[in-house]
Design a protein around this motif. Structure first.
Motif, PDB file in Angstrom:
ATOM      1  N   GLY A  79      -2.538   4.164  -7.825  1.00 39.43           N
ATOM      2  CA  GLY A  79      -1.638   5.007  -7.047  1.00 39.43           C
ATOM      3  C   GLY A  79      -2.151   6.434  -7.055  1.00 39.43           C
ATOM      4  N   SER A  80      -1.739   7.235  -6.065  1.00 35.23           N
ATOM      5  CA  SER A  80      -2.160   8.641  -6.138  1.00 35.23           C
ATOM      6  C   SER A  80      -1.441   9.343  -7.280  1.00 35.23           C
ATOM      7  CB  SER A  80      -1.992   9.390  -4.815  1.00 35.23           C
ATOM      8  OG  SER A  80      -0.906   8.944  -4.093  1.00 35.23           O
ATOM      9  N   ASP A  81      -0.376   8.748  -7.764  1.00 37.48           N
ATOM     10  CA  ASP A  81       0.292   9.313  -8.941  1.00 37.48           C
ATOM     11  C   ASP A  81      -0.673   9.405 -10.127  1.00 37.48           C
ATOM     12  OD1 ASP A  81       2.566   9.540  -7.477  1.00 37.48           O
ATOM     13  OD2 ASP A  81       3.626   7.863  -8.385  1.00 37.48           O
ATOM     14  N   TYR A 106       7.330  16.815  -3.342  1.00 38.21           N
ATOM     15  CA  TYR A 106       7.248  15.535  -4.052  1.00 38.21           C
ATOM     16  C   TYR A 106       7.501  15.740  -5.545  1.00 38.21           C
ATOM     17  CZ  TYR A 106       5.124  11.016  -5.319  1.00 38.21           C
ATOM     18  OH  TYR A 106       4.882   9.755  -5.797  1.00 38.21           O
ATOM     19  N   TYR A 109       4.638  15.895  -9.155  1.00 37.44           N
ATOM     20  CA  TYR A 109       3.819  17.002  -9.685  1.00 37.44           C
ATOM     21  C   TYR A 109       4.501  17.582 -10.921  1.00 37.44           C
ATOM     22  CZ  TYR A 109       2.679  16.702  -4.681  1.00 37.44           C
ATOM     23  OH  TYR A 109       2.385  16.254  -3.425  1.00 37.44           O
ATOM     24  N   CYS A 150       1.864  19.756  -0.313  1.00 35.73           N
ATOM     25  CA  CYS A 150       2.123  18.430   0.238  1.00 35.73           C
ATOM     26  C   CYS A 150       2.299  18.568   1.741  1.00 35.73           C
ATOM     27  CB  CYS A 150       3.390  17.868  -0.426  1.00 35.73           C
ATOM     28  SG  CYS A 150       3.719  16.155  -0.020  1.00 35.73           S
ATOM     29  N   ASN A 154       6.920  15.899   1.680  1.00 37.13           N
ATOM     30  CA  ASN A 154       8.020  15.027   1.290  1.00 37.13           C
ATOM     31  C   ASN A 154       8.975  15.888   0.456  1.00 37.13           C
ATOM     32  OD1 ASN A 154       9.670  13.012   0.359  1.00 37.13           O
ATOM     33  ND2 ASN A 154       8.100  11.944  -0.818  1.00 37.13           N
ATOM     34  N   ASP A 179      -1.818  17.067  -0.782  1.00 36.44           N
ATOM     35  CA  ASP A 179      -1.356  15.680  -0.824  1.00 36.44           C
ATOM     36  C   ASP A 179      -1.042  15.231   0.599  1.00 36.44           C
ATOM     37  OD1 ASP A 179      -0.046  13.263  -1.180  1.00 36.44           O
ATOM     38  OD2 ASP A 179       1.099  13.941  -2.929  1.00 36.44           O
ATOM     39  N   ALA A 181      -0.267  12.080   1.709  1.00 30.38           N
ATOM     40  CA  ALA A 181       0.247  10.706   1.669  1.00 30.38           C
ATOM     41  C   ALA A 181       0.700  10.213   3.054  1.00 30.38           C
ATOM     42  CB  ALA A 181       1.410  10.610   0.678  1.00 30.38           C
ATOM     43  N   TYR A 182       1.143  11.171   3.909  1.00 36.21           N
ATOM     44  CA  TYR A 182       1.716  10.784   5.208  1.00 36.21           C
ATOM     45  C   TYR A 182       0.833  11.181   6.387  1.00 36.21           C
ATOM     46  CZ  TYR A 182       5.690  10.056   2.213  1.00 36.21           C
ATOM     47  OH  TYR A 182       6.499   9.609   1.198  1.00 36.21           O
ATOM     48  N   THR A 206      -3.147   7.792   0.136  1.00 37.66           N
ATOM     49  CA  THR A 206      -2.644   6.609  -0.556  1.00 37.66           C
ATOM     50  C   THR A 206      -2.651   5.385   0.358  1.00 37.66           C
ATOM     51  OG1 THR A 206      -0.735   5.668  -1.712  1.00 37.66           O
ATOM     52  CG2 THR A 206      -0.258   7.205   0.056  1.00 37.66           C
ATOM     53  N   SER A 208      -0.213   3.379  -0.037  1.00 40.15           N
ATOM     54  CA  SER A 208       1.191   2.970  -0.179  1.00 40.15           C
ATOM     55  C   SER A 208       2.028   3.129   1.083  1.00 40.15           C
ATOM     56  CB  SER A 208       1.866   3.777  -1.288  1.00 40.15           C
ATOM     57  OG  SER A 208       1.258   3.537  -2.529  1.00 40.15           O
ATOM     58  N   LYS A 209       1.600   3.946   2.034  1.00 33.97           N
ATOM     59  CA  LYS A 209       2.470   4.253   3.167  1.00 33.97           C
ATOM     60  C   LYS A 209       1.938   3.578   4.433  1.00 33.97           C
ATOM     61  CE  LYS A 209       4.782   6.456   0.156  1.00 33.97           C
ATOM     62  NZ  LYS A 209       4.560   7.766  -0.409  1.00 33.97           N
ATOM     63  N   ARG A 217      -0.740  -0.544  -5.626  1.00 30.12           N
ATOM     64  CA  ARG A 217      -0.995   0.684  -6.373  1.00 30.12           C
ATOM     65  C   ARG A 217      -2.443   1.146  -6.195  1.00 30.12           C
ATOM     66  NH1 ARG A 217       1.969   2.899  -5.846  1.00 30.12           N
ATOM     67  NH2 ARG A 217       1.778   4.359  -7.561  1.00 30.12           N
ATOM     68  N   GLY A 219      -4.432   4.665  -4.897  1.00 29.39           N
ATOM     69  CA  GLY A 219      -4.433   6.026  -4.370  1.00 29.39           C
ATOM     70  C   GLY A 219      -5.848   6.544  -4.277  1.00 29.39           C
TER      71      GLY A 219
HETATM   72  C1  LIG Z   1       4.626   8.192  -1.604  1.00 33.43           C
HETATM   73  C2  LIG Z   1       3.881   9.410  -2.001  1.00 33.43           C
HETATM   74  C3  LIG Z   1       2.722   9.313  -2.744  1.00 33.43           C
HETATM   75  C4  LIG Z   1       2.174   7.963  -3.070  1.00 33.43           C
HETATM   76  O1  LIG Z   1       2.033   7.707  -4.348  1.00 33.43           O
HETATM   77  P1  LIG Z   1       1.327   6.345  -4.796  1.00 33.43           P
HETATM   78  O2  LIG Z   1       1.289   6.552  -6.264  1.00 33.43           O
HETATM   79  O3  LIG Z   1      -0.037   6.338  -4.167  1.00 33.43           O
HETATM   80  O4  LIG Z   1       2.176   5.227  -4.340  1.00 33.43           O
HETATM   81  C5  LIG Z   1       2.019  10.458  -3.058  1.00 33.43           C
HETATM   82  N1  LIG Z   1       2.456  11.660  -2.645  1.00 33.43           N
HETATM   83  C6  LIG Z   1       3.564  11.786  -1.916  1.00 33.43           C
HETATM   84  C7  LIG Z   1       3.975  13.104  -1.417  1.00 33.43           C
HETATM   85  C8  LIG Z   1       4.322  10.667  -1.579  1.00 33.43           C
HETATM   86  O5  LIG Z   1       5.432  10.802  -0.866  1.00 33.43           O
END
Ligand SMILES: *Cc1c(COP(=O)(O)O)cnc(C)c1O
Length: 349
Positions: A79-81, A106, A109, A150, A154, A179, A181-182, A206, A208-209, A217, A219
Motif C-alpha cells: 500500500g502507499s501507506d 489524508y 500522514y 495530497c 482527500n 500523494d 492516489a486519485y 496506488t 487501490s483506487k 495492497r 502502492g
Molecule cells: C486511498 C488513499 C491512499 C491509498 O493508500 P493504499 O495504502 O495504497 O491503499 C493513499 N493516499 C490517499 C490520499 C488516499 O486517499
C-alpha cells in the motif's frame, strides 16, 4: 539547497540492511537450498513455497515503461501507506524532526508521524482548499524534513495549484511528497515527469483506487533513485507478496480495463453531481477531481445516521477542519448511486 545526506537520519547512512538469500545469490540455478523454503510445494492447490522477488523487478519493468521512468526510480510497497511510513522512518528522528501537513487532508500522514513520535506542523488549506503559501513558507523556517501534499486532495476532492506545488519543490530544502492516489480521475497530468528535475520530489500513487485492487495492497512511490534506495534499504525484505506481484503484472497488461472503469466512474460522477444538485438538502457540492464528492448539508450527522439506517454508508467528515457540515460520498456503481439518490429523495428533517 536540497542535500539528501543532510536530510536522512544519520545512523541509516552506514546501517547494514537485511541481506536475504535472494540478495546474496541472484542468478539462476537448478537447486535452491539457501532460503529454508519448503521444496515440496504448498498446503494449497497452487505453489507459493518460494519467497517473492524482494525488489519486484518484473512489476517495475512494466510500470517503468507505462510511467516513462527508470525502474530505479520506483518504490513498491504494501500500500502507499507503507511508503508514507518509510519516508518518515528514513528522514525523521523521533522527538526531534518535524513534518508538515495541510489539513484537511489524508489521515495517514499524521498517524504515521504520531507512531514515530515525530511532530506534525499543521498548515491549514485556505477556505477554497488551496495551499496557503505564506504560512507554508513560515512553517519551513522550522526546518521540517517532509511536507505531505495530497492532490487531488482527500477528503475535499480538488487538485492543489500546480504552480504553488512547483514553488514548494524548488523553495523547500526538505522532501516534498505529492500523494496522487486519485490522479487517474483528475483532469491534470501527474507530477511524475518532474522527478528527473527535482531530487527532493516524491510522487505516491496506488493500485487501490482507479485500478480497483485495494485488497492486494500495492502502492507506488516515484522519486530520484537516491531516495528510492533509502526506502528499499529500510523496508521489510519481502514487503510485496507474490500474489500481489502476479496480479499487478496482470493488471498492468490490461491498462485498457482500468481506463474503461475510470471513464465509467467519471460518467457516474457527473450524473451523481447532477442528481445531488437537484436535492434541496444538499447545500454545496464541492468541485471534484477524484472518485468521490464532498457535499455540505445542514445536519450532517442526522443525515449520516439516516443513511446508515437505510443501509447506505457514506463518510461523515463533519468533524474535520474546514469540512464542517460535510459528508464524503464515494462514486459507486450506477445501481448504488441510484439507491443513494432515491434514499436521499425520501429524507425529511
Ligand atoms: C486511498 C488513499 C491512499 C491509498 O493508500 P493504499 O495504502 O495504497 O491503499 C493513499 N493516499 C490517499 C490520499 C488516499 O486517499
Amino acid at each position: 539547497m536540497f542535500r539528501l545526506e543532510k536530510l536522512i537520519r544519520p545512523h541509516l547512512i552506514n546501517m547494514q540492511p537485511y541481506s536475504s538469500a535472494r540478495d546474496e545469490f541472484k542468478g539462476d540455478a537448478n537447486v535452491f537450498l539457501d532460503a529454508n523454503e519448503n521444496a515440496l510445494g504448498s498446503a494449497v492447490a497452487e505453489n507459493f513455497n518460494r519467497y517473492p522477488d524482494p525488489y519486484q523487478g518484473k512489476v517495475k519493468q512494466i510500470l517503468a515503461k507505462q510511467k516513462q521512468v527508470n525502474p530505479e526510480q520506483i518504490f513498491l510497497g504494501n500500500g502507499s501507506d507503507e511508503a508514507i511510513d518509510l519516508l518518515i522512518r528514513a528522514f525523521c528522528e523521533p522527538r526531534q524532526d518535524k513534518i508538515v501537513i495541510t489539513p484537511p487532508t489524508y489521515g495517514m500522514y499524521k498517524v504515521s508521524a504520531d507512531i514515530h513520535n515525530v511532530e506534525v506542523i499543521k498548515v491549514s488549506l485556505t477556505s477554497n482548499f488551496q495551499l496557503n503559501e505564506d504560512e507554508l513558507n513560515k512553517a519551513f523556517e522550522q526546518a521540517p524534513k517532509i511536507v505531505f501534499l495530497c492532490s487531488p486532495n482527500n477528503p475535499t476532492g480538488n487538485l492543489l495549484q500546480r504552480d504553488v506545488i512547483i514553488r514548494m519543490v524548488t523553495g523547500f530544502e526538505g522532501v516534498v511528497v505529492v500523494d496522487e492516489a486519485y490522479i487517474d480521475f483528475a483532469d491534470e497530468r501527474s507530477f511524475i515527469q518532474y522527478i528527473d528535475k527535482y531530487p527532493n520530489l516524491v510522487i505516491l500513487q496506488t493500485f487501490s483506487k482507479a485500478w480497483g485492487l485495494a485488497a492486494l495492497r500495492l502502492g507506488m512511490g516515484f522519486a530520484d533513485a537516491a531516495i528510492i534506495n533509502i526506502m528499499n534499504k529500510i523496508k521489510p525484505p519481502y514487503n510485496v507478496n507474490a500474489i500481489t506481484q502476479l496480479k499487478a503484472i496482470e493488471a498492468l497488461n490490461q491498462v485498457g480495463k482500468k481506463e474503461k472503469m475510470v471513464h465509467q466512474i467519471l460518467e457516474e460522477r457527473e450524473k451523481l453531481i447532477d442528481q445531488l444538485s437537484a436535492l434541496e438538502l444538499i447545500l454545496t457540492i464541492y468541485p471534484t477531481e477524484a472518485n468521490f464528492i464532498l457535499v455540505r448539508v445542514d445536519q450532517p450527522t442526522v443525515l449520516y445516521n439516516y443513511l446508515v439506517q437505510k443501509n447506505v454508508i457514506v463518510r461523515n467528515r463533519s468533524n474535520v477542519h474546514l469540512c464542517e457540515g460535510c459528508l464524503r460520498i464515494t462514486v459507486g456503481s450506477s445501481k448504488e448511486n441510484e439507491t443513494l439518490i432515491n434514499v436521499l429523495k425520501e429524507f425529511k428533517y
